[in-house]
Every structure is written in C-alpha cells, then in structure tokens.
Design a protein around this motif. Structure first.
Motif, PDB file in Angstrom:
ATOM      1  N   MET A   1      17.698  -9.125 -26.668  1.00 44.15           N
ATOM      2  CA  MET A   1      17.060  -9.943 -25.678  1.00 44.15           C
ATOM      3  C   MET A   1      15.647 -10.260 -26.159  1.00 44.15           C
ATOM      4  SD  MET A   1      15.935  -9.031 -21.743  1.00 44.15           S
ATOM      5  CE  MET A   1      17.460  -8.281 -21.375  1.00 44.15           C
ATOM      6  N   LYS A   2      15.247 -11.485 -26.020  1.00 47.45           N
ATOM      7  CA  LYS A   2      13.891 -11.890 -26.362  1.00 47.45           C
ATOM      8  C   LYS A   2      13.190 -12.321 -25.082  1.00 47.45           C
ATOM      9  CE  LYS A   2      14.807 -13.427 -31.038  1.00 47.45           C
ATOM     10  NZ  LYS A   2      14.679 -14.519 -32.000  1.00 47.45           N
ATOM     11  N   LEU A   3      11.999 -11.824 -24.870  1.00 41.09           N
ATOM     12  CA  LEU A   3      11.219 -12.158 -23.684  1.00 41.09           C
ATOM     13  C   LEU A   3       9.858 -12.682 -24.110  1.00 41.09           C
ATOM     14  CD1 LEU A   3      11.947  -8.950 -21.597  1.00 41.09           C
ATOM     15  CD2 LEU A   3      12.887 -11.209 -21.187  1.00 41.09           C
ATOM     16  N   LYS A   4       9.464 -13.802 -23.552  1.00 42.47           N
ATOM     17  CA  LYS A   4       8.137 -14.323 -23.837  1.00 42.47           C
ATOM     18  C   LYS A   4       7.125 -13.498 -23.070  1.00 42.47           C
ATOM     19  CE  LYS A   4       9.633 -18.889 -24.875  1.00 42.47           C
ATOM     20  NZ  LYS A   4       9.147 -19.880 -25.706  1.00 42.47           N
ATOM     21  N   THR A   5       6.055 -13.136 -23.753  1.00 41.96           N
ATOM     22  CA  THR A   5       4.980 -12.350 -23.172  1.00 41.96           C
ATOM     23  C   THR A   5       3.674 -13.094 -23.406  1.00 41.96           C
ATOM     24  OG1 THR A   5       6.189 -10.325 -23.692  1.00 41.96           O
ATOM     25  CG2 THR A   5       3.854 -10.093 -23.209  1.00 41.96           C
ATOM     26  N   ILE A   6       2.871 -13.222 -22.378  1.00 46.66           N
ATOM     27  CA  ILE A   6       1.586 -13.896 -22.506  1.00 46.66           C
ATOM     28  C   ILE A   6       0.505 -12.835 -22.608  1.00 46.66           C
ATOM     29  CG2 ILE A   6      -0.039 -15.481 -21.424  1.00 46.66           C
ATOM     30  CD1 ILE A   6       2.379 -16.706 -19.952  1.00 46.66           C
ATOM     31  N   VAL A   7      -0.291 -12.922 -23.672  1.00 53.09           N
ATOM     32  CA  VAL A   7      -1.361 -11.948 -23.918  1.00 53.09           C
ATOM     33  C   VAL A   7      -2.704 -12.624 -23.638  1.00 53.09           C
ATOM     34  CG1 VAL A   7      -2.473 -10.497 -25.639  1.00 53.09           C
ATOM     35  CG2 VAL A   7       0.024 -10.741 -25.651  1.00 53.09           C
ATOM     36  N   HIS A   8      -3.535 -11.934 -22.881  1.00 47.61           N
ATOM     37  CA  HIS A   8      -4.859 -12.433 -22.522  1.00 47.61           C
ATOM     38  C   HIS A   8      -5.911 -11.455 -23.030  1.00 47.61           C
ATOM     39  CE1 HIS A   8      -2.882 -15.010 -19.461  1.00 47.61           C
ATOM     40  NE2 HIS A   8      -2.130 -13.949 -19.229  1.00 47.61           N
ATOM     41  N   LYS A   9      -7.086 -11.976 -23.393  1.00 45.07           N
ATOM     42  CA  LYS A   9      -8.217 -11.102 -23.678  1.00 45.07           C
ATOM     43  C   LYS A   9      -8.811 -10.690 -22.341  1.00 45.07           C
ATOM     44  CE  LYS A   9      -9.881 -11.881 -28.226  1.00 45.07           C
ATOM     45  NZ  LYS A   9     -11.078 -11.969 -29.024  1.00 45.07           N
ATOM     46  N   ALA A  10      -9.052  -9.410 -22.184  1.00 43.44           N
ATOM     47  CA  ALA A  10      -9.635  -8.902 -20.939  1.00 43.44           C
ATOM     48  C   ALA A  10     -11.150  -9.084 -20.978  1.00 43.44           C
ATOM     49  CB  ALA A  10      -9.273  -7.427 -20.755  1.00 43.44           C
ATOM     50  N   GLU A  11     -11.741  -9.451 -19.856  1.00 46.03           N
ATOM     51  CA  GLU A  11     -13.186  -9.669 -19.791  1.00 46.03           C
ATOM     52  C   GLU A  11     -13.969  -8.408 -20.139  1.00 46.03           C
ATOM     53  OE1 GLU A  11     -14.393 -11.359 -16.064  1.00 46.03           O
ATOM     54  OE2 GLU A  11     -12.881 -12.947 -16.183  1.00 46.03           O
ATOM     55  N   TYR A  15      -7.096  -6.065 -24.084  1.00 44.73           N
ATOM     56  CA  TYR A  15      -6.136  -7.122 -23.777  1.00 44.73           C
ATOM     57  C   TYR A  15      -5.314  -6.735 -22.561  1.00 44.73           C
ATOM     58  CZ  TYR A  15      -7.076  -8.141 -28.690  1.00 44.73           C
ATOM     59  OH  TYR A  15      -7.686  -8.421 -29.888  1.00 44.73           O
ATOM     60  N   TRP A  16      -4.737  -7.757 -21.924  1.00 45.34           N
ATOM     61  CA  TRP A  16      -3.724  -7.508 -20.915  1.00 45.34           C
ATOM     62  C   TRP A  16      -2.611  -8.515 -21.125  1.00 45.34           C
ATOM     63  CZ3 TRP A  16      -2.295 -10.688 -16.726  1.00 45.34           C
ATOM     64  CH2 TRP A  16      -3.111 -11.784 -16.487  1.00 45.34           C
ATOM     65  N   ALA A  17      -1.405  -8.156 -20.702  1.00 46.81           N
ATOM     66  CA  ALA A  17      -0.237  -8.997 -20.959  1.00 46.81           C
ATOM     67  C   ALA A  17       0.641  -9.047 -19.724  1.00 46.81           C
ATOM     68  CB  ALA A  17       0.555  -8.464 -22.147  1.00 46.81           C
ATOM     69  N   GLU A  18       1.362 -10.164 -19.622  1.00 46.95           N
ATOM     70  CA  GLU A  18       2.319 -10.335 -18.536  1.00 46.95           C
ATOM     71  C   GLU A  18       3.608 -10.916 -19.094  1.00 46.95           C
ATOM     72  OE1 GLU A  18       1.119 -13.454 -15.754  1.00 46.95           O
ATOM     73  OE2 GLU A  18      -0.314 -14.161 -17.264  1.00 46.95           O
ATOM     74  N   VAL A  19       4.716 -10.573 -18.446  1.00 49.73           N
ATOM     75  CA  VAL A  19       6.032 -11.077 -18.823  1.00 49.73           C
ATOM     76  C   VAL A  19       6.496 -11.956 -17.661  1.00 49.73           C
ATOM     77  CG1 VAL A  19       8.374 -10.460 -19.540  1.00 49.73           C
ATOM     78  CG2 VAL A  19       6.456  -8.950 -20.107  1.00 49.73           C
ATOM     79  N   PRO A  20       6.327 -13.285 -17.779  1.00 46.60           N
ATOM     80  CA  PRO A  20       6.616 -14.176 -16.650  1.00 46.60           C
ATOM     81  C   PRO A  20       8.055 -14.096 -16.132  1.00 46.60           C
ATOM     82  CG  PRO A  20       5.390 -15.339 -18.338  1.00 46.60           C
ATOM     83  CD  PRO A  20       5.773 -14.010 -18.910  1.00 46.60           C
ATOM     84  N   SER A  21       9.008 -13.796 -16.996  1.00 49.73           N
ATOM     85  CA  SER A  21      10.404 -13.747 -16.554  1.00 49.73           C
ATOM     86  C   SER A  21      10.733 -12.478 -15.768  1.00 49.73           C
ATOM     87  CB  SER A  21      11.343 -13.883 -17.748  1.00 49.73           C
ATOM     88  OG  SER A  21      11.140 -12.820 -18.657  1.00 49.73           O
ATOM     89  N   ILE A  22       9.792 -11.513 -15.726  1.00 42.83           N
ATOM     90  CA  ILE A  22       9.976 -10.287 -14.950  1.00 42.83           C
ATOM     91  C   ILE A  22       8.779 -10.172 -14.001  1.00 42.83           C
ATOM     92  CG2 ILE A  22      10.345  -7.798 -14.999  1.00 42.83           C
ATOM     93  CD1 ILE A  22      11.176  -8.070 -17.921  1.00 42.83           C
ATOM     94  N   PRO A  23       8.896 -10.674 -12.785  1.00 46.26           N
ATOM     95  CA  PRO A  23       7.767 -10.643 -11.855  1.00 46.26           C
ATOM     96  C   PRO A  23       7.184  -9.242 -11.707  1.00 46.26           C
ATOM     97  CG  PRO A  23       9.561 -11.938 -10.947  1.00 46.26           C
ATOM     98  CD  PRO A  23      10.095 -11.262 -12.188  1.00 46.26           C
ATOM     99  N   GLY A  24       5.862  -9.161 -11.794  1.00 46.56           N
ATOM    100  CA  GLY A  24       5.177  -7.885 -11.637  1.00 46.56           C
ATOM    101  C   GLY A  24       5.108  -7.052 -12.897  1.00 46.56           C
ATOM    102  N   CYS A  25       5.642  -7.537 -14.009  1.00 49.11           N
ATOM    103  CA  CYS A  25       5.627  -6.777 -15.260  1.00 49.11           C
ATOM    104  C   CYS A  25       4.336  -7.101 -16.011  1.00 49.11           C
ATOM    105  CB  CYS A  25       6.851  -7.105 -16.112  1.00 49.11           C
ATOM    106  SG  CYS A  25       7.047  -6.000 -17.523  1.00 49.11           S
ATOM    107  N   LEU A  26       3.360  -6.218 -15.872  1.00 47.54           N
ATOM    108  CA  LEU A  26       2.037  -6.373 -16.472  1.00 47.54           C
ATOM    109  C   LEU A  26       1.652  -5.089 -17.179  1.00 47.54           C
ATOM    110  CD1 LEU A  26       0.323  -7.682 -13.233  1.00 47.54           C
ATOM    111  CD2 LEU A  26       1.064  -9.110 -15.115  1.00 47.54           C
ATOM    112  N   THR A  27       0.759  -5.202 -18.163  1.00 49.90           N
ATOM    113  CA  THR A  27       0.231  -4.017 -18.823  1.00 49.90           C
ATOM    114  C   THR A  27      -1.083  -4.378 -19.486  1.00 49.90           C
ATOM    115  OG1 THR A  27       0.790  -2.147 -20.245  1.00 49.90           O
ATOM    116  CG2 THR A  27       1.408  -4.340 -21.048  1.00 49.90           C
ATOM    117  N   GLN A  28      -1.752  -3.382 -20.041  1.00 45.51           N
ATOM    118  CA  GLN A  28      -3.015  -3.620 -20.734  1.00 45.51           C
ATOM    119  C   GLN A  28      -3.163  -2.622 -21.864  1.00 45.51           C
ATOM    120  OE1 GLN A  28      -6.105  -1.565 -20.612  1.00 45.51           O
ATOM    121  NE2 GLN A  28      -4.771   0.077 -19.924  1.00 45.51           N
ATOM    122  N   GLY A  29      -4.122  -2.888 -22.735  1.00 48.02           N
ATOM    123  CA  GLY A  29      -4.417  -1.973 -23.825  1.00 48.02           C
ATOM    124  C   GLY A  29      -5.801  -2.239 -24.370  1.00 48.02           C
TER     125      GLY A  29
END
Length: 67
Positions: A1-11, A15-29
């Motif tokens: 399974m391949k899932l698109k993940t959007i990675v953002h730079k945290a202020e 970084y923090w990331a979200e998986v749009p195809s899985i509502p509420g699936c967020l993480t950071q590092g």
C-alpha cells in the motif's frame, strides 16, 4: 500500500506530517529521520483495529484485506 504523506516544517523547529487519506493521522519529529520513523508508527496505529474489543456474533467474520 502506498500512502501520500504531506510533510511540513514546524514553526518551532523540526517537522510535522499528515496522511490525508487517514483522517486524524498526524505525527511530528525533531529531525527528518525521527519524523520518518514516527510516520510509520502513526500509520500503523491509525490502521490497527483491536477486534477483541468488538463484540462479534458467531455468524460474523473478520477479514484481512490488502489494498
């Protein structure tokens, strides 16, 4: 399974990331490597379902489906 993940730079750094195809699936590092590890853990946690916590009737079936 391949899932698109959007990675953002945290202020505040890192970084923090979200998986749009899985509502509420967020993480950071704090680092890219930590974020990548956390993404895998977050997806696994969001997709795992404890079937023991669900009341099943004798005629019910549990299926594992690969997508």
């Amino acid at each position: 399974m391949k899932l698109k993940t959007i990675v953002h730079k945290a202020e505040e750094g890192g970084y923090w990331a979200e998986v749009p195809s899985i509502p509420g699936c967020l993480t950071q590092g704090d680092t890219w490597e930590e974020l990548l590890q956390n993404i895998y853990e977050a997806i696994e946690a969001c997709l795992s379902v404890d079937t023991e916590a669900i009341e099943l009737k004798p005629e019910d079936k549990v299926l594992e489906i690969a997508v």
